[in-house]
Design a protein around this motif. Structure first.
Motif, mmCIF file in Angstrom:
data_model
loop_
_atom_site.group_PDB
_atom_site.id
_atom_site.type_symbol
_atom_site.label_atom_id
_atom_site.label_comp_id
_atom_site.label_asym_id
_atom_site.label_seq_id
_atom_site.Cartn_x
_atom_site.Cartn_y
_atom_site.Cartn_z
ATOM 1 N N VAL A 142 2.451 -10.143 -7.024
ATOM 2 C CA VAL A 142 1.901 -11.229 -6.208
ATOM 3 C C VAL A 142 0.617 -11.771 -6.845
ATOM 4 C CG1 VAL A 142 0.903 -11.816 -3.962
ATOM 5 C CG2 VAL A 142 2.930 -10.337 -4.093
ATOM 6 N N GLY A 143 -0.214 -10.879 -7.361
ATOM 7 C CA GLY A 143 -1.470 -11.292 -7.983
ATOM 8 C C GLY A 143 -1.287 -12.186 -9.187
ATOM 9 N N GLY A 144 -0.112 -12.125 -9.814
ATOM 10 C CA GLY A 144 0.162 -12.996 -10.951
ATOM 11 C C GLY A 144 0.338 -14.453 -10.575
ATOM 12 N N GLY A 145 0.261 -14.769 -9.282
ATOM 13 C CA GLY A 145 0.437 -16.144 -8.819
ATOM 14 C C GLY A 145 -0.654 -17.090 -9.259
ATOM 15 N N SER A 146 -1.731 -16.577 -9.849
ATOM 16 C CA SER A 146 -2.767 -17.479 -10.345
ATOM 17 C C SER A 146 -2.275 -18.306 -11.529
ATOM 18 C CB SER A 146 -4.026 -16.696 -10.734
ATOM 19 O OG SER A 146 -3.717 -15.619 -11.573
ATOM 20 N N PHE A 147 -1.184 -17.897 -12.181
ATOM 21 C CA PHE A 147 -0.667 -18.679 -13.316
ATOM 22 C C PHE A 147 -0.132 -20.046 -12.881
ATOM 23 C CE2 PHE A 147 2.840 -19.834 -16.234
ATOM 24 C CZ PHE A 147 2.079 -20.062 -17.374
ATOM 25 N N PRO A 148 0.781 -20.134 -11.907
ATOM 26 C CA PRO A 148 1.204 -21.472 -11.477
ATOM 27 C C PRO A 148 0.055 -22.280 -10.875
ATOM 28 C CG PRO A 148 2.144 -19.787 -10.044
ATOM 29 C CD PRO A 148 1.571 -19.084 -11.227
ATOM 30 N N LEU A 149 -0.910 -21.615 -10.257
ATOM 31 C CA LEU A 149 -2.073 -22.345 -9.753
ATOM 32 C C LEU A 149 -2.861 -22.966 -10.900
ATOM 33 C CD1 LEU A 149 -3.921 -23.202 -7.457
ATOM 34 C CD2 LEU A 149 -5.093 -20.997 -7.658
ATOM 35 N N LEU A 150 -3.006 -22.233 -11.985
ATOM 36 C CA LEU A 150 -3.706 -22.756 -13.166
ATOM 37 C C LEU A 150 -3.023 -24.002 -13.709
ATOM 38 C CD1 LEU A 150 -4.799 -19.591 -15.141
ATOM 39 C CD2 LEU A 150 -6.159 -21.670 -14.939
ATOM 40 N N LEU A 151 -1.702 -23.971 -13.804
ATOM 41 C CA LEU A 151 -0.985 -25.143 -14.299
ATOM 42 C C LEU A 151 -1.167 -26.334 -13.368
ATOM 43 C CD1 LEU A 151 2.336 -23.514 -15.590
ATOM 44 C CD2 LEU A 151 0.311 -24.173 -16.892
ATOM 45 N N THR A 152 -1.268 -26.068 -12.079
ATOM 46 C CA THR A 152 -1.544 -27.140 -11.125
ATOM 47 C C THR A 152 -2.939 -27.710 -11.360
ATOM 48 O OG1 THR A 152 -0.160 -25.999 -9.503
ATOM 49 C CG2 THR A 152 -1.596 -27.747 -8.679
ATOM 50 N N LEU A 153 -3.916 -26.838 -11.561
ATOM 51 C CA LEU A 153 -5.291 -27.284 -11.782
ATOM 52 C C LEU A 153 -5.408 -28.139 -13.039
ATOM 53 C CD1 LEU A 153 -7.244 -24.022 -10.853
ATOM 54 C CD2 LEU A 153 -7.149 -26.152 -9.540
ATOM 55 N N LEU A 154 -4.636 -27.832 -14.070
ATOM 56 C CA LEU A 154 -4.673 -28.647 -15.286
ATOM 57 C C LEU A 154 -4.313 -30.098 -14.978
ATOM 58 C CD1 LEU A 154 -3.036 -26.325 -17.979
ATOM 59 C CD2 LEU A 154 -5.447 -26.936 -17.745
ATOM 60 N N GLY A 155 -3.397 -30.304 -14.051
ATOM 61 C CA GLY A 155 -3.006 -31.652 -13.683
ATOM 62 C C GLY A 155 -3.972 -32.339 -12.737
ATOM 63 N N MET A 156 -4.987 -31.599 -12.247
ATOM 64 C CA MET A 156 -5.914 -32.153 -11.265
ATOM 65 C C MET A 156 -7.345 -32.252 -11.788
ATOM 66 S SD MET A 156 -4.536 -30.007 -7.939
ATOM 67 C CE MET A 156 -5.316 -31.035 -6.707
ATOM 68 N N ARG A 157 -7.564 -31.893 -13.044
ATOM 69 C CA ARG A 157 -8.922 -31.878 -13.571
ATOM 70 C C ARG A 157 -9.170 -32.966 -14.606
ATOM 71 N NH1 ARG A 157 -9.545 -30.309 -9.601
ATOM 72 N NH2 ARG A 157 -9.993 -28.210 -8.832
ATOM 73 N N ALA A 158 -8.280 -33.943 -14.681
ATOM 74 C CA ALA A 158 -8.484 -35.098 -15.561
ATOM 75 C C ALA A 158 -7.866 -36.315 -14.900
ATOM 76 C CB ALA A 158 -7.872 -34.864 -16.938
ATOM 77 N N ARG A 159 -8.382 -37.494 -15.260
ATOM 78 C CA ARG A 159 -7.954 -38.726 -14.618
ATOM 79 C C ARG A 159 -6.694 -39.321 -15.235
ATOM 80 N NH1 ARG A 159 -11.528 -40.897 -11.066
ATOM 81 N NH2 ARG A 159 -13.673 -40.125 -11.060
ATOM 82 N N THR A 160 -6.426 -39.056 -16.499
ATOM 83 C CA THR A 160 -5.282 -39.663 -17.162
ATOM 84 C C THR A 160 -4.377 -38.598 -17.755
ATOM 85 O OG1 THR A 160 -6.262 -39.813 -19.372
ATOM 86 C CG2 THR A 160 -6.781 -41.593 -17.824
ATOM 87 N N ALA A 161 -3.133 -38.972 -17.957
ATOM 88 C CA ALA A 161 -2.169 -38.043 -18.560
ATOM 89 C C ALA A 161 -2.562 -37.705 -19.991
ATOM 90 C CB ALA A 161 -0.769 -38.644 -18.525
#
Length: 418
Positions: free
Chosen positions: A328-347
């Motif tokens: 369960v603790g390994g769930g930070s990996f998909p969260l990280l990939l989500t954050l990558l898409g939310m920390r910049a304005r352009t693709a």
């Protein structure tokens, strides 16, 4: 290049493309681990050569991931992804039939290079085509990735046994990456028409992270510029220490369990359960609203810390408990990939940020299993190796705080002195 206007059918094809590409992204890695003993025997590979084969994913993800933004600007992101998936397909189909270790390593490099490119491009393509559904679409492909990891680890041997052995078991995964090429083919025309040197124009931010001014004009962001971004570094350290713990888990937990009196078959089943837990976790975590991300990381930290305490204090009686908690603790990996898409304005910036984070992060991660194993080899005890897990967890916790703070790296670069 901005995301083209798409029909409902075209968007459905994009969803299918994300799904099948996610399935293919780790099969080149986990399928080898399942048949490593047979591979080593048939190719007459030494222990050092086997170690190189298992270390190659980290090295390839770092090296080829770093080159991806430049290639994407030159070729277009969709065209590059199609090429990457095709290269992966050829590598997966041909490497099992290599006659020796050297050729196997060379062809594996091609397969892993394609996976590395996919790693970097997927967050930026989600931002490009689904800017208002980043969490949902990230959940889609990370869940598919988790399914692919579990399937390749669990089905490679049965497929081989049903055919001509481990070589057929490995080659079978080329089918998945070949299928993944098809739904991306219509998007290649958009790259050709655009003749753009950047991955995307500005995309208006939405959701909880949308505070602030309008998006600035699009421009190519070199990876070197991200050296000035505290958020980029926080994400990198978060990614590296999270992945370090994951690689230690996959590389050493089975050995840890057998050393504490658990039979190898049971240890393998426990590791399979740990891996399978990533499927439901990946389905849920990216869809959690951004305002709860820090609390979610806290939950994962508690799970992992409890697992490590139980490993140190009562490894055998509580084995199933700490294995589930670690999964369960390994769930930070998909969260990280989500954050990558939310920390910049352009693709375009997301592609560069993704490459920066993964190129350095995978190098950090690769030191984990080596240090873990070296400490165990020198001391003959698991105390110091477990201390490595606690240290990585502590650093990850600190880095996660800035990573989960709503801000854009574009704005940090604009405000920082050059």
């Amino acid at each position: 290049m901005t995301a083209p206007t798409t029909s409902r059918a075209a968007r459905a094809a994009l969803v299918l493309a994300l799904l099948v590409t996610g399935l293919s992204m780790r099969t080149a890695v986990t399928s080898v681990g399942a048949v490593l003993d047979d591979l080593q025997d048939d190719l007459h590979a030494s222990g050092g050569a086997a170690g190189l084969i298992t270390t190659m994913p980290v090295l390839c993800f770092a090296a080829f991931g770093a080159a991806t933004p430049r290639l994407a600007r030159a070729l277009g992101p969709h065209r590059l992804l199609v090429v990457a998936l095709a290269v992966t397909t050829v590598g997966l189909a041909t490497r099992p039939f290599a006659g020796g270790v050297a050729l196997f390593v060379v062809v594996s490099t091609a397969a892993l290079a394609g996976s590395a490119v996919s790693n970097v491009l997927m967050p930026s393509l989600v931002k490009l085509h689904f800017p208002d559904r980043i969490g949902t679409m990230t959940a889609l492909y990370t869940t598919a990735l988790a399914v692919g990891v579990t399937a390749a680890a669990g089905l490679t041997v049965p497929i081989g046994e049903a055919g001509d052995g481990w070589r057929q078991g490995l080659a079978a995964w080329a089918v998945v990456s070949a299928v993944a090429v098809v739904p991306w083919l219509p998007t290649v025309a958009a790259d050709r028409r655009a003749r753009a040197t950047t991955l995307a124009g500005p995309v208006a931010p939405t959701g909880p992270d949308a505070a602030g001014s309008a998006a600035p004009p699009a421009r190519a962001v070199p990876m070197s510029a991200l050296l000035r971004s505290r958020t980029a570094w926080a994400l990198t350290v978060f990614f590296g220490t999270q992945s370090m713990q994951a690689y230690i888990t996959f590389g050493w937990f089975a050995r840890f369990l057998t050393d504490h009196g658990i039979e190898s078959g049971t240890a393998g089943a426990m590791l399979a359960v740990l891996t399978a837990l990533s499927i439901p976790v990946s389905l849920v975590v990216p869809r959690i609203p951004a305002r709860h991300h820090r609390a979610v990381v806290g939950l994962f930290v508690v799970c992992l810390a409890t697992a490590y305490v139980l490993m140190a204090a009562a490894p055998r009686p509580t084995a199933w408990i700490w294995v589930v908690l670690a999964g369960v603790g390994g769930g930070s990996f998909p969260l990280l990939l989500t954050l990558l898409g939310m920390r910049a304005r352009t693709a375009d910036t997301i592609a560069t940020l993704s490459a920066f984070v993964q190129a350095i992060g995978y190098l950090i991660a690769g030191t984990g299993p080596l240090l873990f194993g070296a400490l165990y080899g020198v001391t003959g005890s698991w105390a110091l190796p477990i201390a490595v897990l606690f240290t990585a967890l502590g650093v990850m916790t600190v880095a996660s705080r800035r990573s989960t703070t709503p801000r854009f790296v574009d704005d940090e670069l604009a405000a920082s002195p050059r």
